[in-house]
Design a protein around this motif. Structure first.
Motif, short mmCIF file in Angstrom:
data_model
loop_
_atom_site.label_atom_id
_atom_site.label_comp_id
_atom_site.label_asym_id
_atom_site.label_seq_id
_atom_site.Cartn_x
_atom_site.Cartn_y
_atom_site.Cartn_z
N GLU A 19 0.81 -1.22 0.00
CA GLU A 19 0.00 0.00 0.00
C GLU A 19 0.85 1.28 0.00
OE1 GLU A 19 1.16 -0.79 4.14
OE2 GLU A 19 0.40 -2.10 2.59
N TRP A 20 2.12 1.19 -0.38
CA TRP A 20 3.00 2.34 -0.27
C TRP A 20 2.50 3.56 -1.02
CZ3 TRP A 20 5.72 5.00 -4.00
CH2 TRP A 20 5.82 4.41 -5.26
N ARG A 21 1.83 3.36 -2.15
CA ARG A 21 1.34 4.51 -2.93
C ARG A 21 0.23 5.28 -2.20
NH1 ARG A 21 3.16 6.29 -7.96
NH2 ARG A 21 4.34 4.73 -9.11
N ASP A 22 -0.40 4.65 -1.24
CA ASP A 22 -1.43 5.34 -0.45
C ASP A 22 -0.84 6.49 0.37
OD1 ASP A 22 -3.21 3.47 -1.44
OD2 ASP A 22 -3.29 2.29 0.41
N PHE A 23 0.46 6.49 0.55
CA PHE A 23 1.14 7.49 1.36
C PHE A 23 1.80 8.57 0.51
CE2 PHE A 23 0.79 3.62 3.76
CZ PHE A 23 0.32 4.06 4.98
N THR A 24 1.45 8.62 -0.77
CA THR A 24 2.01 9.60 -1.69
C THR A 24 1.52 11.01 -1.36
OG1 THR A 24 2.18 7.99 -3.48
CG2 THR A 24 2.14 10.30 -4.12
N ILE A 25 2.46 11.92 -1.27
CA ILE A 25 2.14 13.34 -1.09
C ILE A 25 2.11 14.03 -2.45
CG2 ILE A 25 2.93 15.52 -0.06
CD1 ILE A 25 1.99 13.46 2.00
N SER A 26 3.10 13.70 -3.30
CA SER A 26 3.14 14.27 -4.64
C SER A 26 3.93 13.35 -5.56
CB SER A 26 3.75 15.68 -4.64
OG SER A 26 5.11 15.62 -4.27
N THR A 27 3.73 13.55 -6.84
CA THR A 27 4.48 12.80 -7.85
C THR A 27 4.77 13.72 -9.01
OG1 THR A 27 4.48 10.81 -9.22
CG2 THR A 27 2.36 11.89 -8.89
N LYS A 28 5.92 13.52 -9.62
CA LYS A 28 6.32 14.35 -10.76
C LYS A 28 6.99 13.44 -11.78
CE LYS A 28 8.60 18.73 -11.69
NZ LYS A 28 7.58 19.61 -12.17
N THR A 29 6.63 13.62 -13.05
CA THR A 29 7.22 12.79 -14.12
C THR A 29 8.17 13.63 -14.96
OG1 THR A 29 5.33 13.22 -15.55
CG2 THR A 29 5.26 11.21 -14.22
N PHE A 30 9.12 12.93 -15.58
CA PHE A 30 10.16 13.57 -16.38
C PHE A 30 10.40 12.77 -17.65
CE2 PHE A 30 10.78 14.47 -11.96
CZ PHE A 30 10.98 15.84 -11.94
N PRO A 31 10.64 13.45 -18.76
CA PRO A 31 10.88 12.74 -20.02
C PRO A 31 12.29 12.16 -20.13
CG PRO A 31 10.99 15.10 -20.39
CD PRO A 31 10.58 14.90 -18.96
N ASN A 32 13.23 12.67 -19.29
CA ASN A 32 14.61 12.17 -19.39
C ASN A 32 15.29 12.15 -18.02
OD1 ASN A 32 16.10 14.77 -18.99
ND2 ASN A 32 14.95 15.31 -20.84
N LYS A 33 16.39 11.45 -17.97
CA LYS A 33 17.12 11.24 -16.71
C LYS A 33 17.74 12.52 -16.18
CE LYS A 33 20.05 7.84 -14.53
NZ LYS A 33 20.56 6.49 -14.66
N ILE A 34 18.21 13.37 -17.06
CA ILE A 34 18.88 14.61 -16.62
C ILE A 34 17.91 15.51 -15.85
CG2 ILE A 34 19.97 16.75 -17.42
CD1 ILE A 34 21.18 15.04 -19.71
N GLU A 35 16.72 15.72 -16.38
CA GLU A 35 15.73 16.56 -15.69
C GLU A 35 15.33 15.94 -14.36
OE1 GLU A 35 12.41 17.89 -18.07
OE2 GLU A 35 13.69 18.01 -19.85
N MET A 36 15.18 14.62 -14.34
CA MET A 36 14.83 13.93 -13.10
C MET A 36 15.92 14.12 -12.07
SD MET A 36 15.79 10.99 -11.29
CE MET A 36 16.48 9.89 -12.50
N GLN A 37 17.18 13.93 -12.46
CA GLN A 37 18.29 14.06 -11.52
C GLN A 37 18.41 15.48 -10.96
OE1 GLN A 37 21.38 12.46 -14.09
NE2 GLN A 37 21.45 10.58 -12.89
N GLU A 38 18.16 16.48 -11.80
CA GLU A 38 18.20 17.87 -11.33
C GLU A 38 17.12 18.10 -10.28
OE1 GLU A 38 17.83 20.14 -14.93
OE2 GLU A 38 19.94 19.90 -15.45
N TYR A 39 15.94 17.57 -10.53
CA TYR A 39 14.83 17.71 -9.58
C TYR A 39 15.15 17.00 -8.26
CZ TYR A 39 10.16 17.19 -7.57
OH TYR A 39 9.07 17.20 -6.73
N VAL A 40 15.64 15.77 -8.33
CA VAL A 40 15.97 15.01 -7.12
C VAL A 40 17.07 15.72 -6.34
CG1 VAL A 40 16.94 12.84 -6.24
CG2 VAL A 40 15.16 12.78 -7.99
N SER A 41 18.08 16.21 -7.02
CA SER A 41 19.17 16.93 -6.33
C SER A 41 18.63 18.13 -5.57
CB SER A 41 20.23 17.37 -7.33
OG SER A 41 20.90 16.25 -7.87
#
Length: 97
Positions: A19-41
């Motif tokens: 049930e881990w997704r039941d505890f989601t506060i927010s989610t964000k999608t990215f088309p590529n790894k670079i944008e995702m890594q910048e966001y995570v950083s």
């Protein structure tokens, strides 16, 4: 597609209980790894300023917590630690590459 899920629960994000997704506060999608890594950083930098402890596992599970943030569990008859987690997914699976 890359997805970063921010969750808040009384378990670390790497457990990914059914049930881990039941505890989601927010989610964000990215088309590529670079944008995702910048966001995570940026998220890691921000969350490290707000929580006393930080742990990363397998490169895609980030947990943040402060010992003072707990909630009482009636069934456990005790306090449980609250964790703020980031999970990096690729095609809905943990990105452990």
């Amino acid at each position: 597609m890359y997805e970063v899920v921010y969750m808040k629960a009384d378990f670390e994000p790497w457990w990914m209980f059914e049930e881990w997704r039941d505890f989601t506060i927010s989610t964000k999608t990215f088309p590529n790894k670079i944008e995702m890594q910048e966001y995570v950083s940026a998220m890691v930098i921000d969350m490290k300023t707000r929580y006393e402890h930080y742990e990363i596992r397998k490169g895609c599970f980030h947990a943040f917590w402060s010992p003072s943030e707990k909630h009482y569990c009636d069934g456990c008859e005790g306090d449980l630690q609250i964790y703020h987690g980031l999970i990096v997914l690729v095609n809905d699976q943990p990105d452990i590459s």
